[in-house]
Design a protein around this motif. Structure first.
Motif, mmCIF file in Angstrom:
data_model
loop_
_atom_site.group_PDB
_atom_site.id
_atom_site.type_symbol
_atom_site.label_atom_id
_atom_site.label_comp_id
_atom_site.label_asym_id
_atom_site.label_seq_id
_atom_site.Cartn_x
_atom_site.Cartn_y
_atom_site.Cartn_z
ATOM 1 N N ALA A 55 0.797 -1.236 0.000
ATOM 2 C CA ALA A 55 0.000 0.000 0.000
ATOM 3 C C ALA A 55 0.830 1.287 0.000
ATOM 4 C CB ALA A 55 -0.972 -0.015 1.179
ATOM 5 N N PRO A 56 1.828 1.444 0.876
ATOM 6 C CA PRO A 56 2.580 2.717 0.900
ATOM 7 C C PRO A 56 3.440 2.951 -0.346
ATOM 8 C CG PRO A 56 2.918 1.432 2.918
ATOM 9 C CD PRO A 56 2.287 0.533 1.925
ATOM 10 N N PHE A 57 3.618 1.919 -1.148
ATOM 11 C CA PHE A 57 4.514 2.013 -2.309
ATOM 12 C C PHE A 57 3.762 2.258 -3.622
ATOM 13 C CE2 PHE A 57 6.582 -0.454 0.948
ATOM 14 C CZ PHE A 57 7.891 -0.001 0.938
ATOM 15 N N LEU A 58 2.412 2.241 -3.575
ATOM 16 C CA LEU A 58 1.639 2.300 -4.813
ATOM 17 C C LEU A 58 1.742 3.637 -5.540
ATOM 18 C CD1 LEU A 58 -1.605 0.341 -3.801
ATOM 19 C CD2 LEU A 58 0.490 -0.504 -4.900
ATOM 20 N N VAL A 59 1.582 4.730 -4.817
ATOM 21 C CA VAL A 59 1.660 6.044 -5.468
ATOM 22 C C VAL A 59 3.053 6.291 -6.044
ATOM 23 C CG1 VAL A 59 1.526 8.542 -5.116
ATOM 24 C CG2 VAL A 59 -0.222 7.044 -4.120
ATOM 25 N N PRO A 60 4.129 6.072 -5.277
ATOM 26 C CA PRO A 60 5.474 6.234 -5.864
ATOM 27 C C PRO A 60 5.699 5.298 -7.054
ATOM 28 C CG PRO A 60 5.607 6.149 -3.477
ATOM 29 C CD PRO A 60 4.206 5.770 -3.831
ATOM 30 N N LEU A 61 5.155 4.092 -6.974
ATOM 31 C CA LEU A 61 5.334 3.143 -8.078
ATOM 32 C C LEU A 61 4.703 3.680 -9.356
ATOM 33 C CD1 LEU A 61 6.391 0.314 -8.884
ATOM 34 C CD2 LEU A 61 4.101 -0.570 -8.354
ATOM 35 N N TYR A 62 3.539 4.327 -9.210
ATOM 36 C CA TYR A 62 2.912 4.916 -10.392
ATOM 37 C C TYR A 62 3.731 6.093 -10.904
ATOM 38 C CZ TYR A 62 -0.056 7.554 -13.469
ATOM 39 O OH TYR A 62 -0.513 8.231 -14.567
ATOM 40 N N ASN A 63 4.060 7.005 -10.009
ATOM 41 C CA ASN A 63 4.754 8.232 -10.410
ATOM 42 C C ASN A 63 6.121 7.981 -11.038
ATOM 43 O OD1 ASN A 63 2.646 9.890 -9.530
ATOM 44 N ND2 ASN A 63 3.492 10.056 -7.453
ATOM 45 N N GLU A 64 6.855 7.028 -10.483
ATOM 46 C CA GLU A 64 8.233 6.800 -10.903
ATOM 47 C C GLU A 64 8.401 5.686 -11.934
ATOM 48 O OE1 GLU A 64 10.504 8.829 -9.973
ATOM 49 O OE2 GLU A 64 9.311 9.887 -8.470
ATOM 50 N N PHE A 65 7.368 4.863 -12.085
ATOM 51 C CA PHE A 65 7.553 3.699 -12.957
ATOM 52 C C PHE A 65 6.383 3.471 -13.917
ATOM 53 C CE2 PHE A 65 7.289 -1.101 -13.311
ATOM 54 C CZ PHE A 65 8.247 -1.187 -14.320
ATOM 55 N N VAL A 66 5.199 3.217 -13.379
ATOM 56 C CA VAL A 66 4.064 2.847 -14.227
ATOM 57 C C VAL A 66 3.718 3.944 -15.222
ATOM 58 C CG1 VAL A 66 1.613 2.243 -14.239
ATOM 59 C CG2 VAL A 66 3.133 1.278 -12.500
ATOM 60 N N SER A 67 3.812 5.194 -14.809
ATOM 61 C CA SER A 67 3.477 6.304 -15.712
ATOM 62 C C SER A 67 4.349 6.320 -16.963
ATOM 63 C CB SER A 67 3.608 7.643 -14.974
ATOM 64 O OG SER A 67 4.928 7.834 -14.502
ATOM 65 N N GLU A 68 5.525 5.694 -16.886
ATOM 66 C CA GLU A 68 6.446 5.661 -18.022
ATOM 67 C C GLU A 68 5.929 4.770 -19.149
ATOM 68 O OE1 GLU A 68 9.333 7.301 -18.506
ATOM 69 O OE2 GLU A 68 8.911 8.445 -16.688
ATOM 70 N N TRP A 69 5.119 3.765 -18.830
ATOM 71 C CA TRP A 69 4.658 2.820 -19.865
ATOM 72 C C TRP A 69 3.150 2.550 -19.784
ATOM 73 C CZ3 TRP A 69 2.834 -1.935 -17.890
ATOM 74 C CH2 TRP A 69 3.111 -2.150 -16.528
ATOM 75 N N GLN A 70 2.399 3.455 -19.177
ATOM 76 C CA GLN A 70 0.975 3.241 -18.954
ATOM 77 C C GLN A 70 0.171 3.104 -20.253
ATOM 78 O OE1 GLN A 70 -0.454 6.530 -16.652
ATOM 79 N NE2 GLN A 70 -0.038 8.067 -18.221
ATOM 80 N N LYS A 71 0.647 3.703 -21.344
ATOM 81 C CA LYS A 71 -0.074 3.570 -22.610
ATOM 82 C C LYS A 71 -0.050 2.141 -23.127
ATOM 83 C CE LYS A 71 0.664 8.336 -24.171
ATOM 84 N NZ LYS A 71 1.243 9.196 -25.228
ATOM 85 N N ARG A 72 0.966 1.367 -22.719
ATOM 86 C CA ARG A 72 1.094 -0.018 -23.172
ATOM 87 C C ARG A 72 0.431 -1.006 -22.210
ATOM 88 N NH1 ARG A 72 6.061 2.498 -24.121
ATOM 89 N NH2 ARG A 72 6.726 2.505 -26.316
ATOM 90 N N MET A 73 -0.042 -0.500 -21.106
ATOM 91 C CA MET A 73 -0.677 -1.335 -20.095
ATOM 92 C C MET A 73 -2.156 -1.511 -20.412
ATOM 93 S SD MET A 73 -0.568 -0.616 -15.968
ATOM 94 C CE MET A 73 -1.034 -1.838 -14.759
ATOM 95 N N ASN A 74 -2.720 -2.644 -20.027
ATOM 96 C CA ASN A 74 -4.161 -2.825 -20.125
ATOM 97 C C ASN A 74 -4.819 -1.706 -19.316
ATOM 98 O OD1 ASN A 74 -6.731 -3.888 -18.616
ATOM 99 N ND2 ASN A 74 -6.598 -5.104 -20.492
ATOM 100 N N GLN A 75 -5.658 -0.910 -19.973
ATOM 101 C CA GLN A 75 -6.159 0.305 -19.341
ATOM 102 C C GLN A 75 -7.097 0.042 -18.167
ATOM 103 O OE1 GLN A 75 -4.961 3.634 -20.385
ATOM 104 N NE2 GLN A 75 -3.537 2.003 -20.941
ATOM 105 N N LEU A 76 -7.820 -1.055 -18.223
ATOM 106 C CA LEU A 76 -8.681 -1.398 -17.092
ATOM 107 C C LEU A 76 -7.837 -1.760 -15.873
ATOM 108 C CD1 LEU A 76 -11.716 -1.647 -16.449
ATOM 109 C CD2 LEU A 76 -11.501 -4.101 -16.871
ATOM 110 N N SER A 77 -6.770 -2.530 -16.109
ATOM 111 C CA SER A 77 -5.858 -2.874 -15.017
ATOM 112 C C SER A 77 -5.178 -1.626 -14.470
ATOM 113 C CB SER A 77 -4.794 -3.865 -15.506
ATOM 114 O OG SER A 77 -5.380 -5.105 -15.855
ATOM 115 N N LEU A 78 -4.874 -0.699 -15.372
ATOM 116 C CA LEU A 78 -4.242 0.548 -14.946
ATOM 117 C C LEU A 78 -5.161 1.340 -14.024
ATOM 118 C CD1 LEU A 78 -2.052 2.736 -15.085
ATOM 119 C CD2 LEU A 78 -3.159 3.585 -17.174
ATOM 120 N N VAL A 79 -6.436 1.460 -14.400
ATOM 121 C CA VAL A 79 -7.381 2.214 -13.570
ATOM 122 C C VAL A 79 -7.575 1.536 -12.210
ATOM 123 C CG1 VAL A 79 -9.758 3.033 -13.362
ATOM 124 C CG2 VAL A 79 -8.567 3.213 -15.554
ATOM 125 N N LEU A 80 -7.632 0.213 -12.212
ATOM 126 C CA LEU A 80 -7.777 -0.504 -10.944
ATOM 127 C C LEU A 80 -6.564 -0.260 -10.050
ATOM 128 C CD1 LEU A 80 -9.247 -3.892 -12.226
ATOM 129 C CD2 LEU A 80 -10.433 -2.165 -10.858
#
Length: 389
Positions: A55-80
């Motif tokens: 839980a405490p790592f989710l926001v940093p994980l998005y900001n520093e990592f997931v946001s870099e490749w979010q267009k290639r991610m399944n968008q429903l999984s991304l929103v979840l």
């Protein structure tokens, strides 16, 4: 392609400082990202999100990592993922801003209507708990129009829409709309995914809305739903009994429950007694009509209706007119003879006692037919044995 240096630094540093149970995931993230295996990477993200320690790592994980490749991610999984991350942000305004990034991004992607609705509704939930009722309402209306146009949508999207919509209508005390959306929410989820406490709360709220909802005279769907069983062994078991009393038009049961301590501790129900009494009278009328044969329905005396519904004879005409205007029955009133002719009664879900009534009526009908056929045979007009062959 080599992993972006900033991403590498973040993943490596976090892997070293994170709890032991999370470190393997950061190693996997780096490896899969390097190999462009975005589907497998998404699956690893999904597993990671499910861990309480993450839980405490989710926001940093998005900001520093997931946001870099979010267009290639399944968008429903991304929103979840983003939804789960937003719930770790204590400030509602910041949480909403975090979700709104996805809402606005997905708004420009016409092929991602489902994820857009999901993000919109999760943002609407934050607006609701922040008392931004107008903003929540606008989000519900926007998402509702999109859902109506979609031929198919993932159940998680439906569940989110109906959950937030039901919560909004509950807050606004719009009982029929709450009732409708709350049942649709339950049809979009598994009861096994709800806690025992949540089951009782939802069954309680649905029961109240069925009783207090203007125009709700058929709540058989709730009576048949297993969610209602959660009240059986709870302190609200009386509410379940009250629902069944209304469904069968049982005045005696209603009178008994309405005088109980449990009922009297509910100011909302106590203050609604005039409405509840009229509603019960209407449902008693429907039950009275239902129990009678077609011939009896053709000429129902005011006195018989008054006895079944517990209203004065001089109030029967008004009661029947109300039932006709609401579409609960169809027929006509003979004011001179003080009788009512009913040609149709609104279908309802039946209890065992009501099913027994139908069974007895069919048995009586079958017996009458048999008697008439036997009589015709004796007169030589019908040969039963020949008909059987």
């Amino acid at each position: 392609m080599q992993v972006d240096r900033d991403v590498t630094v973040y993943l490596s540093a976090t892997r070293k400082s994170a709890p032991a149970e999370l470190r393997e995931y950061y190693a996997a993230f780096e490896e899969l990202y390097d190999k462009k295996l975005y589907h497998q990477l998404t699956l690893e993200i999904n597993k990671f999100v499910a861990l309480p320690a993450a839980a405490p790592f989710l926001v940093p994980l998005y900001n520093e990592f997931v946001s870099e490749w979010q267009k290639r991610m399944n968008q429903l999984s991304l929103v979840l993922f983003v939804t789960k991350a937003s719930r770790t942000i204590k400030d509602p305004g910041q949480s909403l801003a975090f979700l709104d990034i996805q809402v606005e991004r997905l708004r420009e992607l016409p092929d991602e209507r489902g994820p857009f609705v999901l993000a919109t509704m999760e943002a609407a939930h934050i607006k609701l708990v922040s008392s931004d009722f107008e903003g929540c309402k606008k989000s519900i209306e926007e998402a509702g129009k999109i859902l109506a146009e979609l031929s198919a949508v993932e159940t998680v999207v439906n569940a989110s829409f109906y959950r937030v919509a039901a919560d909004y209508y509950k807050a606004k005390a719009l009982y029929p709309l709450f009732y409708h959306n709350a049942l649709l929410f339950l049809s979009s989820v598994s009861l096994d995914d709800l806690s025992s406490v949540e089951k009782v709360e939802r069954a309680f709220d649905l029961s109240l809305s069925a009783l207090l909802g203007d125009g709700l005279y058929n709540f058989g769907e709730l009576l048949m739903h297993p969610i209602l069983d959660s009240l059986t062994n709870s302190s609200s078991a009386w509410l379940r009994q009250l629902l069944f009393a209304f469904n069968s038009g049982d005045n005696d049961a209603f009178e008994k429950i309405s005088k109980s301590g449990d009922f009297l501790k509910m100011p909302l129900l106590v203050s609604s007694m005039p409405f509840l009494t009229q509603k019960l009278c209407l449902m008693s009328l429907m039950e009275s009509v239902f129990r009678r044969s077609k011939e009896e329905r053709g000429r129902l005396p005011f006195s018989a209706i008054a006895k079944d519904t517990r209203v004065a004879v001089n109030e029967v005409e008004h009661l029947v007119m109300k039932a006709l205007s609401l579409g609960l029955i169809r027929g006509s009133i003979d004011e001179i003879d003080e009788t009512v002719s009913v040609t149709w009664v609104q279908p309802r879900v039946l209890e065992m006692s009501q099913i027994k009534t139908i069974r007895d009526r069919l048995a009586e009908w079958s017996g009458n037919v048999k008697e008439k056929v036997v009589a015709l045979e004796k007169e030589g007009l019908v040969d039963i044995s020949a008909a059987a062959e």
